[in-house]
Design a protein around this motif. Structure first.
Motif, PDB file in Angstrom:
ATOM      1  N   GLU A  44      -2.657  18.045  66.429  1.00  0.00           N
ATOM      2  CA  GLU A  44      -3.873  17.489  66.916  1.00  0.00           C
ATOM      3  C   GLU A  44      -3.275  16.040  67.791  1.00  0.00           C
ATOM      4  O   GLU A  44      -2.850  15.415  67.282  1.00  0.00           O
ATOM      5  N   LEU A  45      -3.658  16.464  69.139  1.00  0.00           N
ATOM      6  CA  LEU A  45      -3.070  15.476  69.990  1.00  0.00           C
ATOM      7  C   LEU A  45      -3.303  13.905  69.698  1.00  0.00           C
ATOM      8  O   LEU A  45      -2.212  13.060  69.788  1.00  0.00           O
ATOM      9  N   ASP A  46      -4.431  13.527  69.293  1.00  0.00           N
ATOM     10  CA  ASP A  46      -4.631  12.046  69.029  1.00  0.00           C
ATOM     11  C   ASP A  46      -4.184  11.495  67.784  1.00  0.00           C
ATOM     12  O   ASP A  46      -4.095  10.306  67.419  1.00  0.00           O
ATOM     13  N   ALA A  47      -3.441  12.476  67.018  1.00  0.00           N
ATOM     14  CA  ALA A  47      -2.632  12.159  65.998  1.00  0.00           C
ATOM     15  C   ALA A  47      -1.104  11.909  66.101  1.00  0.00           C
ATOM     16  O   ALA A  47      -0.356  11.720  65.312  1.00  0.00           O
ATOM     17  N   THR A  48      -0.611  12.082  67.387  1.00  0.00           N
ATOM     18  CA  THR A  48       0.677  11.951  67.674  1.00  0.00           C
ATOM     19  C   THR A  48       1.387  10.581  67.966  1.00  0.00           C
ATOM     20  O   THR A  48       0.458   9.759  68.603  1.00  0.00           O
ATOM     21  N   VAL A  49       2.187  10.129  67.146  1.00  0.00           N
ATOM     22  CA  VAL A  49       2.409   8.589  67.331  1.00  0.00           C
ATOM     23  C   VAL A  49       4.180   8.582  67.363  1.00  0.00           C
ATOM     24  O   VAL A  49       4.764   9.380  66.736  1.00  0.00           O
ATOM     25  N   LEU A  50       4.654   7.568  68.004  1.00  0.00           N
ATOM     26  CA  LEU A  50       6.168   7.197  68.116  1.00  0.00           C
ATOM     27  C   LEU A  50       6.415   6.122  67.158  1.00  0.00           C
ATOM     28  O   LEU A  50       5.767   5.067  67.228  1.00  0.00           O
ATOM     29  N   ASN A  51       7.442   6.332  66.526  1.00  0.00           N
ATOM     30  CA  ASN A  51       7.768   5.352  65.415  1.00  0.00           C
ATOM     31  C   ASN A  51       9.332   4.932  65.707  1.00  0.00           C
ATOM     32  O   ASN A  51      10.138   5.999  65.537  1.00  0.00           O
ATOM     33  N   LEU A  52       9.687   3.697  66.301  1.00  0.00           N
ATOM     34  CA  LEU A  52      11.169   3.427  66.354  1.00  0.00           C
ATOM     35  C   LEU A  52      11.684   2.829  65.103  1.00  0.00           C
ATOM     36  O   LEU A  52      11.105   1.576  64.693  1.00  0.00           O
ATOM     37  N   PHE A  53      12.581   3.496  64.572  1.00  0.00           N
ATOM     38  CA  PHE A  53      13.088   3.080  63.222  1.00  0.00           C
ATOM     39  C   PHE A  53      13.789   1.768  63.323  1.00  0.00           C
ATOM     40  O   PHE A  53      15.061   1.656  64.313  1.00  0.00           O
ATOM     41  N   ALA A  54      13.753   0.877  62.347  1.00  0.00           N
ATOM     42  CA  ALA A  54      14.497  -0.347  62.210  1.00  0.00           C
ATOM     43  C   ALA A  54      14.932  -0.662  60.892  1.00  0.00           C
ATOM     44  O   ALA A  54      14.238   0.100  59.968  1.00  0.00           O
ATOM     45  N   ARG A  77      22.452  20.457  66.720  1.00  0.00           N
ATOM     46  CA  ARG A  77      23.024  19.245  67.544  1.00  0.00           C
ATOM     47  C   ARG A  77      22.761  18.087  66.528  1.00  0.00           C
ATOM     48  O   ARG A  77      21.846  17.819  66.129  1.00  0.00           O
ATOM     49  N   PRO A  78      23.779  17.369  66.306  1.00  0.00           N
ATOM     50  CA  PRO A  78      23.846  16.159  65.602  1.00  0.00           C
ATOM     51  C   PRO A  78      22.780  15.023  65.985  1.00  0.00           C
ATOM     52  O   PRO A  78      22.629  15.101  67.143  1.00  0.00           O
ATOM     53  N   GLY A  79      21.977  14.453  65.208  1.00  0.00           N
ATOM     54  CA  GLY A  79      21.028  13.348  65.674  1.00  0.00           C
ATOM     55  C   GLY A  79      19.599  13.985  65.901  1.00  0.00           C
ATOM     56  O   GLY A  79      18.739  13.310  66.642  1.00  0.00           O
ATOM     57  N   ARG A  80      19.648  15.338  65.362  1.00  0.00           N
ATOM     58  CA  ARG A  80      18.092  15.968  65.582  1.00  0.00           C
ATOM     59  C   ARG A  80      17.678  16.743  64.190  1.00  0.00           C
ATOM     60  O   ARG A  80      18.403  17.572  63.904  1.00  0.00           O
ATOM     61  N   ALA A  81      16.228  16.289  63.985  1.00  0.00           N
ATOM     62  CA  ALA A  81      15.780  16.867  62.898  1.00  0.00           C
ATOM     63  C   ALA A  81      14.382  17.327  62.963  1.00  0.00           C
ATOM     64  O   ALA A  81      13.605  16.561  63.648  1.00  0.00           O
ATOM     65  N   PHE A  82      13.879  18.084  62.129  1.00  0.00           N
ATOM     66  CA  PHE A  82      12.469  18.231  62.007  1.00  0.00           C
ATOM     67  C   PHE A  82      11.735  18.265  60.622  1.00  0.00           C
ATOM     68  O   PHE A  82      12.454  19.047  59.864  1.00  0.00           O
ATOM     69  N   PHE A  83      10.908  17.476  60.427  1.00  0.00           N
ATOM     70  CA  PHE A  83      10.187  17.387  59.014  1.00  0.00           C
ATOM     71  C   PHE A  83       9.021  17.871  58.775  1.00  0.00           C
ATOM     72  O   PHE A  83       8.119  17.402  59.946  1.00  0.00           O
ATOM     73  N   THR A 122      17.599   0.810  64.838  1.00  0.00           N
ATOM     74  CA  THR A 122      18.510   1.965  64.563  1.00  0.00           C
ATOM     75  C   THR A 122      18.646   2.890  65.764  1.00  0.00           C
ATOM     76  O   THR A 122      17.761   2.897  66.515  1.00  0.00           O
ATOM     77  N   PRO A 123      19.548   3.727  65.807  1.00  0.00           N
ATOM     78  CA  PRO A 123      19.486   4.530  67.047  1.00  0.00           C
ATOM     79  C   PRO A 123      18.688   5.655  66.949  1.00  0.00           C
ATOM     80  O   PRO A 123      18.609   6.514  67.801  1.00  0.00           O
ATOM     81  N   MET A 124      17.765   5.789  65.850  1.00  0.00           N
ATOM     82  CA  MET A 124      16.724   7.043  65.639  1.00  0.00           C
ATOM     83  C   MET A 124      15.426   6.518  65.854  1.00  0.00           C
ATOM     84  O   MET A 124      14.977   5.520  65.356  1.00  0.00           O
ATOM     85  N   VAL A 125      14.567   7.566  66.168  1.00  0.00           N
ATOM     86  CA  VAL A 125      12.946   7.357  66.401  1.00  0.00           C
ATOM     87  C   VAL A 125      12.511   8.616  65.710  1.00  0.00           C
ATOM     88  O   VAL A 125      13.190   9.819  65.601  1.00  0.00           O
ATOM     89  N   TRP A 164       4.150  16.410  60.284  1.00  0.00           N
ATOM     90  CA  TRP A 164       5.402  16.713  60.838  1.00  0.00           C
ATOM     91  C   TRP A 164       5.904  15.305  61.619  1.00  0.00           C
ATOM     92  O   TRP A 164       5.151  14.744  61.999  1.00  0.00           O
ATOM     93  N   ALA A 165       7.372  15.592  61.785  1.00  0.00           N
ATOM     94  CA  ALA A 165       8.267  14.571  62.444  1.00  0.00           C
ATOM     95  C   ALA A 165       9.283  15.226  63.125  1.00  0.00           C
ATOM     96  O   ALA A 165      10.105  15.720  62.367  1.00  0.00           O
ATOM     97  N   LEU A 166       9.309  15.074  64.197  1.00  0.00           N
ATOM     98  CA  LEU A 166      10.520  15.163  64.895  1.00  0.00           C
ATOM     99  C   LEU A 166      11.383  14.064  64.992  1.00  0.00           C
ATOM    100  O   LEU A 166      10.980  13.085  65.525  1.00  0.00           O
ATOM    101  N   LEU A 167      12.613  14.100  64.579  1.00  0.00           N
ATOM    102  CA  LEU A 167      13.415  12.912  64.513  1.00  0.00           C
ATOM    103  C   LEU A 167      14.547  13.128  65.630  1.00  0.00           C
ATOM    104  O   LEU A 167      15.227  13.978  65.745  1.00  0.00           O
ATOM    105  N   LEU A 168      14.514  11.989  66.439  1.00  0.00           N
ATOM    106  CA  LEU A 168      15.739  12.289  67.593  1.00  0.00           C
ATOM    107  C   LEU A 168      16.150  10.848  67.996  1.00  0.00           C
ATOM    108  O   LEU A 168      15.830   9.646  67.412  1.00  0.00           O
ATOM    109  N   ARG A 169      17.158  10.931  68.763  1.00  0.00           N
ATOM    110  CA  ARG A 169      17.890   9.625  69.271  1.00  0.00           C
ATOM    111  C   ARG A 169      16.974   8.943  70.244  1.00  0.00           C
ATOM    112  O   ARG A 169      16.314   9.328  70.999  1.00  0.00           O
ATOM    113  N   ARG A 170      16.941   7.610  69.923  1.00  0.00           N
ATOM    114  CA  ARG A 170      16.240   6.594  70.969  1.00  0.00           C
ATOM    115  C   ARG A 170      16.411   6.725  72.233  1.00  0.00           C
ATOM    116  O   ARG A 170      15.308   6.946  72.947  1.00  0.00           O
ATOM    117  N   GLU A 171      17.546   7.177  72.659  1.00  0.00           N
ATOM    118  CA  GLU A 171      17.929   7.227  74.166  1.00  0.00           C
ATOM    119  C   GLU A 171      17.191   8.532  74.688  1.00  0.00           C
ATOM    120  O   GLU A 171      17.077   8.671  76.028  1.00  0.00           O
TER     121      GLU A 171
END
Ligand SMILES: Cc1cc2nc3c(=O)[nH]c(=O)nc-3n(C[C@H](O)[C@H](O)[C@H](O)COP(=O)(O)OP(=O)(O)OC[C@H]3O[C@@H](n4cnc5c(N)ncnc54)[C@H](O)[C@@H]3O)c2cc1C
Length: 415
Positions: free
Chosen positions: A295-305, A214-220, A180-183, A252-259
């Protein structure tokens, strides 16, 4: 418990669905083994929470021995709560209120849930085993093959190896997920700072999806408060099992565009966090504070599919469940619930087959025919929600971020 030796199941993947199925089959006396790629049970921080809906809770109730099910409920957050949709300054657009019933929805810590799901499976979970294929020369006696060259024989093989499944290409050859275009960049921060909650009282029981201008960005974000401390609850209900520390936190999760995520930052915790800090700079100060105290070591990137409907199952005595089949973006919080539902359903069909003599291929086909419709309804809903909330269509975005917030009072003062 007597364990039947005439029927054996090998599960690739010891995540939510793999462990839940193993619990179900163990209780029915079926010989089951789980093969997990990770080198140990807690090598990865799985420091986020998951909302269980009625399907997820029902699956746990059907699969787990009673004390373990009680353990999941007693360590979970309080029932009920809201999901608020706001603009970037946390002004309410609209709110969904969850039923205040213990069995309707419950927020639980994922690490705690995983530990509960592992309890009692001693000797049946094998770590450091990366499944690569299923050998089916003898259709009644499959072999699950591993990257180290070893194999495990079983009558039934189940792929529960998550979104990046190694078995999918073989077992469901026409169903590779699409990007998907989002991560999402996920993180967690302590709930309390100097003894005070960082979440104001108005948001005490709320998850919040703040949609940026700005469309394509959100914070949960959402707080996770343990009902009972895991150490005490485990000592009572699952003595001897690993109990996570159980400090309350905010996921928390910052949602943004893959690019917007340069290839170079993927997998680098510090740069990932720096990117999250930079991209959330225009949000409400509470949001920025959550990112600052992460907590830095809990930061992960998830590419939505998004999973694709399988039309062909290539090996009749092998099947798949969970994200390996129906990956979905995290909108609507149905991925884990659907994975648990699959596990309880497949468990039920396999146990019925052993009891009433239904051929195992028929039982598996029945599971697949039931699972695909509900799972892909969830995939479609998640994809639609993602498009509505983060897509580029001007009108819905304008209503969400400009019109509705003006109709409501300010939720969280910025001072
Ligand atoms: C931050 C976050 C929040 C979420 N919140 C929610 C929520 O609130 N509600 C909800 O319903 N869902 C939620 N989800 C989604 C949910 O976590 C997943 O849908 C769920 O974990 C899928 O379960 P699974 O068993 O299919 O896969 P997983 O739980 O991902 O397990 C797969 C396992 O397989 C192992 N593995 C991978 N490859 C191999 C291999 N080749 N051989 C052997 N083992 C292998 C992996 O190490 C892993 O342990 C969330 C996800 C994230 C990232």
């Amino acid at each position: 418990m007597s364990v039947s030796t005439d029927f054996s199941v090998a599960i690739a993947g010891g995540g939510l669905s793999g462990l839940c199925l193993a619990q179900y089959l163990m209780r029915a006396g079926i010989d089951v083994h789980v093969y997990e790629r990770d080198s140990g049970p807690f090598v990865r921080r799985q420091g986020y929470r998951i909302i269980l809906d009625r399907y997820g809770l029902a699956a746990l109730r059907e699969s787990l021995p009673r004390p373990l099910y009680r353990l999941a409920l007693s360590t979970g957050d309080e029932p009920g709560g809201q999901l608020r949709f706001t603009d970037s300054r946390l002004r309410d657009a609209f709110t969904i209120t969850f039923k205040d019933e213990p069995y309707a929805t419950r927020q639980v810590d994922r690490l705690t849930l995983r530990s509960i799901l592992q309890s009692g499976l001693d000797g049946r979970i094998h770590y450091g085993k990366t499944a690569v294929a299923v050998d089916s020369d003898d259709p009644a006696r499959l072999r699950l093959r591993f990257s180290d060259g070893g194999t495990a024989p079983a009558n039934v093989v189940v792929g529960a190896d998550g979104v990046g499944s190694a078995l999918r290409a073989q077992l469901m050859p026409d169903a590779h997920p699409t990007d998907t275009p989002m991560v999402g960049i996920y993180g967690r921060s302590p709930l309390r700072h100097h003894g005070e909650s960082v979440i104001p009282d108005t948001l005490r029981t709320s998850g919040v999806l703040a949609i940026a201008d700005r469309p394509g960005r959100a914070f949960f974000f959402t707080p996770m408060r343990f009902g009972q401390r895991p150490r005490e609850a485990f000592a009572r209900l699952a003595p001897g099992s690993y109990a996570p520390t159980g400090d309350d936190y905010v996921m928390w999760a910052l949602l943004l565009r893959r690019e917007e995520v340069p290839i170079g930052v993927r997998g680098h915790l510090l740069t990932l966090w720096e990117l999250a800090a930079r991209m959330s700079a225009d949000f409400h100060p509470l949001v920025r504070r959550l990112v600052d105290t992460a907590e830095l070591d809990a930061t992960v990137l998830n590419l939505f599919a998004t999973g694709q409907r399988p039309h062909r199952w290539a090996v009749p005595r092998a099947t798949m469940m969970g994200d390996a089949v129906h990956a979905m973006p995290p909108f609507g919080a149905q991925g884990g619930n659907t994975a648990l539902r699959d596990a309880a359903l497949l468990g039920k069909r396999l146990v019925e087959a052993r009891t009433n003599g239904t051929p195992v291929e028929v039982a598996i086909a029945r599971y697949q025919n039931e699972m695909v419709p509900y799972a892909f309804r969830a995939v479609d809903t998640a994809a639609r929600l993602m498009r509505r909330l983060t897509g580029g269509a001007a009108a819905p975005h304008w209503v969400l971020t400009r019109v509705l917030p003006r109709l409501h009072r300010v939720t969280v003062p910025e001072a």
